[in-house]
Design a protein around this motif. Structure first.
Motif, PDB file in Angstrom:
ATOM      1  N   MET A 237     108.246 -45.719  89.827  1.00 23.80           N
ATOM      2  CA  MET A 237     108.202 -47.007  89.149  1.00 23.80           C
ATOM      3  C   MET A 237     109.224 -47.975  89.738  1.00 23.80           C
ATOM      4  N   PHE A 238     110.336 -47.443  90.295  1.00 23.23           N
ATOM      5  CA  PHE A 238     111.366 -48.285  90.911  1.00 23.23           C
ATOM      6  C   PHE A 238     110.769 -49.107  92.055  1.00 23.23           C
ATOM      7  N   TRP A 239     109.907 -48.489  92.872  1.00 20.69           N
ATOM      8  CA  TRP A 239     109.334 -49.192  94.014  1.00 20.69           C
ATOM      9  C   TRP A 239     108.378 -50.293  93.577  1.00 20.69           C
ATOM     10  N   ILE A 240     107.692 -50.080  92.504  1.00 14.18           N
ATOM     11  CA  ILE A 240     106.768 -51.103  92.005  1.00 14.18           C
ATOM     12  C   ILE A 240     107.547 -52.332  91.543  1.00 14.18           C
ATOM     13  N   ILE A 241     108.634 -52.114  90.796  1.00  8.64           N
ATOM     14  CA  ILE A 241     109.467 -53.234  90.345  1.00  8.64           C
ATOM     15  C   ILE A 241     110.095 -53.940  91.534  1.00  8.64           C
ATOM     16  N   THR A 242     110.545 -53.165  92.506  1.00  3.74           N
ATOM     17  CA  THR A 242     111.134 -53.744  93.712  1.00  3.74           C
ATOM     18  C   THR A 242     110.109 -54.598  94.463  1.00  3.74           C
ATOM     19  N   LEU A 243     108.882 -54.091  94.573  1.00  5.10           N
ATOM     20  CA  LEU A 243     107.842 -54.857  95.265  1.00  5.10           C
ATOM     21  C   LEU A 243     107.498 -56.148  94.510  1.00  5.10           C
ATOM     22  N   ILE A 244     107.455 -56.086  93.186  1.00  6.90           N
ATOM     23  CA  ILE A 244     107.173 -57.286  92.400  1.00  6.90           C
ATOM     24  C   ILE A 244     108.281 -58.319  92.590  1.00  6.90           C
ATOM     25  N   LEU A 245     109.528 -57.883  92.538  1.00  6.82           N
ATOM     26  CA  LEU A 245     110.648 -58.812  92.746  1.00  6.82           C
ATOM     27  C   LEU A 245     110.642 -59.399  94.149  1.00  6.82           C
ATOM     28  N   LEU A 246     110.309 -58.553  95.149  1.00  5.59           N
ATOM     29  CA  LEU A 246     110.206 -59.047  96.524  1.00  5.59           C
ATOM     30  C   LEU A 246     109.089 -60.086  96.639  1.00  5.59           C
ATOM     31  N   GLY A 247     107.952 -59.829  95.996  1.00  2.00           N
ATOM     32  CA  GLY A 247     106.844 -60.786  96.013  1.00  2.00           C
ATOM     33  C   GLY A 247     107.223 -62.103  95.357  1.00  2.00           C
ATOM     34  N   LEU A 248     107.920 -62.029  94.225  1.00  2.00           N
ATOM     35  CA  LEU A 248     108.359 -63.258  93.552  1.00  2.00           C
ATOM     36  C   LEU A 248     109.363 -64.022  94.411  1.00  2.00           C
ATOM     37  N   PHE A 249     110.258 -63.296  95.080  1.00  2.00           N
ATOM     38  CA  PHE A 249     111.219 -63.943  95.981  1.00  2.00           C
ATOM     39  C   PHE A 249     110.486 -64.666  97.116  1.00  2.00           C
ATOM     40  N   LEU A 250     109.481 -64.009  97.684  1.00  2.00           N
ATOM     41  CA  LEU A 250     108.722 -64.649  98.765  1.00  2.00           C
ATOM     42  C   LEU A 250     107.980 -65.889  98.267  1.00  2.00           C
ATOM     43  N   LEU A 251     107.499 -65.852  97.038  1.00  2.00           N
ATOM     44  CA  LEU A 251     106.844 -67.036  96.478  1.00  2.00           C
ATOM     45  C   LEU A 251     107.837 -68.178  96.276  1.00  2.00           C
ATOM     46  N   ILE A 252     109.054 -67.858  95.844  1.00  2.00           N
ATOM     47  CA  ILE A 252     110.086 -68.899  95.695  1.00  2.00           C
ATOM     48  C   ILE A 252     110.416 -69.501  97.060  1.00  2.00           C
ATOM     49  N   VAL A 253     110.521 -68.652  98.072  1.00  2.00           N
ATOM     50  CA  VAL A 253     110.769 -69.147  99.431  1.00  2.00           C
ATOM     51  C   VAL A 253     109.629 -70.076  99.851  1.00  2.00           C
ATOM     52  N   GLU A 254     108.409 -69.706  99.522  1.00  2.00           N
ATOM     53  CA  GLU A 254     107.257 -70.546  99.848  1.00  2.00           C
ATOM     54  C   GLU A 254     107.335 -71.894  99.138  1.00  2.00           C
ATOM     55  N   PHE A 255     107.686 -71.898  97.856  1.00  2.00           N
ATOM     56  CA  PHE A 255     107.737 -73.147  97.101  1.00  2.00           C
ATOM     57  C   PHE A 255     108.864 -74.051  97.550  1.00  2.00           C
ATOM     58  N   LEU A 256     110.039 -73.497  97.800  1.00  2.00           N
ATOM     59  CA  LEU A 256     111.226 -74.323  98.027  1.00  2.00           C
ATOM     60  C   LEU A 256     111.568 -74.561  99.489  1.00  2.00           C
ATOM     61  N   LEU A 257     111.314 -73.605 100.349  1.00  2.00           N
ATOM     62  CA  LEU A 257     111.806 -73.728 101.719  1.00  2.00           C
ATOM     63  C   LEU A 257     110.729 -73.978 102.759  1.00  2.00           C
ATOM     64  N   ILE A 258     109.569 -73.365 102.592  1.00  2.00           N
ATOM     65  CA  ILE A 258     108.529 -73.456 103.607  1.00  2.00           C
ATOM     66  C   ILE A 258     107.275 -74.036 102.959  1.00  2.00           C
ATOM     67  N   PRO A 259     107.086 -75.346 102.994  1.00  2.00           N
ATOM     68  CA  PRO A 259     105.922 -75.933 102.328  1.00  2.00           C
ATOM     69  C   PRO A 259     104.618 -75.570 103.030  1.00  2.00           C
ATOM     70  N   GLY A 260     103.540 -75.571 102.284  1.00  5.98           N
ATOM     71  CA  GLY A 260     102.238 -75.223 102.836  1.00  5.98           C
ATOM     72  C   GLY A 260     101.927 -73.763 102.585  1.00  5.98           C
ATOM     73  N   VAL A 261     100.823 -73.313 103.123  1.00  5.58           N
ATOM     74  CA  VAL A 261     100.438 -71.908 102.989  1.00  5.58           C
ATOM     75  C   VAL A 261     100.922 -71.190 104.239  1.00  5.58           C
ATOM     76  N   THR A 262     101.945 -70.360 104.070  1.00  2.00           N
ATOM     77  CA  THR A 262     102.525 -69.669 105.215  1.00  2.00           C
ATOM     78  C   THR A 262     102.580 -68.176 104.956  1.00  2.00           C
ATOM     79  N   VAL A 263     103.200 -67.480 105.877  1.00  2.00           N
ATOM     80  CA  VAL A 263     103.326 -66.029 105.788  1.00  2.00           C
ATOM     81  C   VAL A 263     104.085 -65.627 104.532  1.00  2.00           C
ATOM     82  N   ALA A 264     105.074 -66.397 104.127  1.00  2.00           N
ATOM     83  CA  ALA A 264     105.861 -66.049 102.940  1.00  2.00           C
ATOM     84  C   ALA A 264     104.996 -66.072 101.688  1.00  2.00           C
TER      85      ALA A 264
END
Length: 154
Positions: free
Chosen positions: A1-28
Protein backbone atom coordinates in the motif's frame (compact mmCIF):
# COMPACT_ATOMS: atom_id res chain seq x y z
CA UNK A 1 0.00 0.00 0.00
CA UNK A 2 3.00 2.32 0.59
CA UNK A 3 3.88 2.21 -3.12
CA UNK A 4 0.36 3.08 -4.17
CA UNK A 5 0.31 6.17 -1.93
CA UNK A 6 3.76 7.12 -3.16
CA UNK A 7 2.65 6.79 -6.78
CA UNK A 8 -0.46 8.91 -6.15
CA UNK A 9 1.61 11.64 -4.49
CA UNK A 10 4.14 11.50 -7.34
CA UNK A 11 1.29 11.83 -9.87
CA UNK A 12 -0.18 14.81 -8.01
CA UNK A 13 3.27 16.43 -7.87
CA UNK A 14 3.67 15.98 -11.63
CA UNK A 15 0.25 17.56 -12.18
CA UNK A 16 1.26 20.57 -10.06
CA UNK A 17 4.44 20.88 -12.12
CA UNK A 18 2.27 20.78 -15.24
CA UNK A 19 -0.07 23.50 -13.95
CA UNK A 20 2.52 25.89 -12.55
CA UNK A 21 5.80 25.39 -14.38
CA UNK A 22 5.25 23.78 -17.77
CA UNK A 23 2.13 25.11 -19.51
CA UNK A 24 0.38 23.00 -22.13
CA UNK A 25 0.12 19.24 -22.40
CA UNK A 26 3.58 17.88 -21.71
CA UNK A 27 5.32 14.82 -20.36
CA UNK A 28 4.73 15.95 -16.77
CA UNK A 29 0.95 16.15 -17.15
CA UNK A 30 0.59 12.95 -19.13
CA UNK A 31 3.03 11.16 -16.81
CA UNK A 32 1.17 12.40 -13.74
CA UNK A 33 -2.15 11.12 -15.05
CA UNK A 34 -0.66 7.76 -16.04
CA UNK A 35 1.00 7.31 -12.63
CA UNK A 36 -2.27 8.11 -10.82
CA UNK A 37 -4.27 5.73 -13.05
CA UNK A 38 -1.68 2.99 -12.52
CA UNK A 39 -1.76 3.51 -8.74
CA UNK A 40 -5.56 3.17 -8.64
CA UNK A 41 -5.40 0.13 -10.94
CA UNK A 42 -2.79 -1.46 -8.67
CA UNK A 43 -5.00 -0.87 -5.63
CA UNK A 44 -7.85 -2.73 -7.31
CA UNK A 45 -5.69 -5.62 -8.53
CA UNK A 46 -3.45 -6.09 -5.47
CA UNK A 47 -5.78 -5.25 -2.57
CA UNK A 48 -9.34 -5.91 -3.78
CA UNK A 49 -12.43 -3.95 -4.71
CA UNK A 50 -13.04 -2.24 -1.37
CA UNK A 51 -9.49 -0.89 -1.12
CA UNK A 52 -9.65 0.08 -4.81
CA UNK A 53 -12.82 2.11 -4.22
CA UNK A 54 -11.30 3.82 -1.18
CA UNK A 55 -8.14 4.60 -3.16
CA UNK A 56 -10.19 5.94 -6.07
CA UNK A 57 -12.25 8.21 -3.81
CA UNK A 58 -9.13 9.40 -1.92
CA UNK A 59 -7.36 10.11 -5.22
CA UNK A 60 -10.32 12.06 -6.63
CA UNK A 61 -10.61 14.19 -3.48
CA UNK A 62 -6.83 14.75 -3.33
CA UNK A 63 -6.77 15.73 -7.00
CA UNK A 64 -9.59 18.26 -6.57
CA UNK A 65 -7.94 19.78 -3.49
CA UNK A 66 -4.56 19.92 -5.25
CA UNK A 67 -6.03 21.61 -8.33
CA UNK A 68 -8.00 24.08 -6.18
CA UNK A 69 -4.89 25.08 -4.19
CA UNK A 70 -2.72 25.34 -7.31
CA UNK A 71 -5.15 27.57 -9.16
CA UNK A 72 -5.76 30.01 -6.31
CA UNK A 73 -4.60 33.58 -6.92
CA UNK A 74 -2.18 33.55 -3.97
CA UNK A 75 -0.36 30.55 -5.43
CA UNK A 76 0.09 32.32 -8.75
CA UNK A 77 1.31 35.51 -7.04
CA UNK A 78 4.12 33.56 -5.41
CA UNK A 79 5.43 32.19 -8.70
CA UNK A 80 4.69 35.11 -11.04
CA UNK A 81 6.80 38.10 -11.90
CA UNK A 82 5.67 41.18 -9.98
CA UNK A 83 7.03 44.16 -11.89
CA UNK A 84 5.45 46.92 -13.90
CA UNK A 85 6.64 48.23 -17.24
CA UNK A 86 6.59 52.03 -17.18
CA UNK A 87 8.28 52.81 -20.49
CA UNK A 88 6.62 54.22 -23.60
CA UNK A 89 7.14 53.34 -27.22
CA UNK A 90 5.72 56.56 -28.63
CA UNK A 91 8.37 59.01 -29.71
CA UNK A 92 7.63 62.72 -29.73
CA UNK A 93 8.63 64.01 -33.17
CA UNK A 94 6.99 67.43 -32.65
CA UNK A 95 10.19 68.92 -31.23
CA UNK A 96 12.56 67.60 -33.90
CA UNK A 97 10.63 67.79 -37.17
CA UNK A 98 8.35 70.65 -38.28
CA UNK A 99 5.98 70.95 -41.25
CA UNK A 100 7.90 72.37 -44.18
CA UNK A 101 11.17 70.57 -43.35
CA UNK A 102 12.76 68.84 -46.31
CA UNK A 103 14.54 65.53 -46.62
CA UNK A 104 15.34 62.58 -48.83
CA UNK A 105 13.74 59.13 -48.86
CA UNK A 106 16.02 56.23 -48.02
CA UNK A 107 13.60 53.43 -48.84
CA UNK A 108 10.46 53.25 -50.92
CA UNK A 109 7.44 54.78 -49.19
CA UNK A 110 4.59 52.36 -49.82
CA UNK A 111 3.01 54.15 -47.95
CA UNK A 112 5.51 53.93 -45.04
CA UNK A 113 9.28 53.83 -45.23
CA UNK A 114 12.51 55.48 -44.05
CA UNK A 115 13.61 58.99 -44.81
CA UNK A 116 16.40 61.33 -43.74
CA UNK A 117 15.11 64.65 -42.40
CA UNK A 118 17.42 67.24 -40.79
CA UNK A 119 20.23 64.68 -40.70
CA UNK A 120 18.23 62.05 -38.76
CA UNK A 121 16.50 58.92 -40.06
CA UNK A 122 12.78 58.58 -39.33
CA UNK A 123 9.93 56.32 -40.31
CA UNK A 124 7.65 58.45 -42.47
CA UNK A 125 4.33 58.01 -44.24
CA UNK A 126 3.58 59.17 -47.79
CA UNK A 127 0.31 60.95 -48.37
CA UNK A 128 -1.74 59.16 -51.00
CA UNK A 129 1.02 57.94 -53.34
CA UNK A 130 4.07 55.70 -53.50
CA UNK A 131 7.43 57.45 -53.36
CA UNK A 132 10.63 55.96 -54.77
CA UNK A 133 13.96 55.89 -52.90
CA UNK A 134 16.25 58.96 -53.08
CA UNK A 135 13.34 61.28 -53.82
CA UNK A 136 13.27 64.75 -52.23
CA UNK A 137 10.34 65.10 -49.84
CA UNK A 138 8.62 67.80 -47.80
CA UNK A 139 7.03 67.27 -44.40
CA UNK A 140 3.38 68.28 -44.47
CA UNK A 141 2.18 67.13 -41.05
CA UNK A 142 3.74 65.90 -37.81
CA UNK A 143 1.66 63.99 -35.28
CA UNK A 144 3.09 62.81 -31.98
CA UNK A 145 4.50 59.62 -33.48
CA UNK A 146 3.82 59.90 -37.21
CA UNK A 147 5.49 62.06 -39.87
CA UNK A 148 3.49 62.54 -43.07
CA UNK A 149 5.39 63.63 -46.18
CA UNK A 150 4.84 64.26 -49.89
CA UNK A 151 7.30 64.43 -52.79
CA UNK A 152 8.88 67.85 -53.14
CA UNK A 153 7.46 69.93 -55.96
CA UNK A 154 10.21 70.91 -58.37
Amino acid sequence: MFWIITLILLGLFLLIVEFLLIPGVTVAGIGGMLVIVYAVYSAYVDHGTTTGHITLIFTAIASIITIAFSLRAKTWRRVSLDTNVDSKVIEDYDKEVKPGDEGLTISRLAPAGKASINGNVYEVWAQGELVDPKTPITVIKVDTNKIIVKPKQL
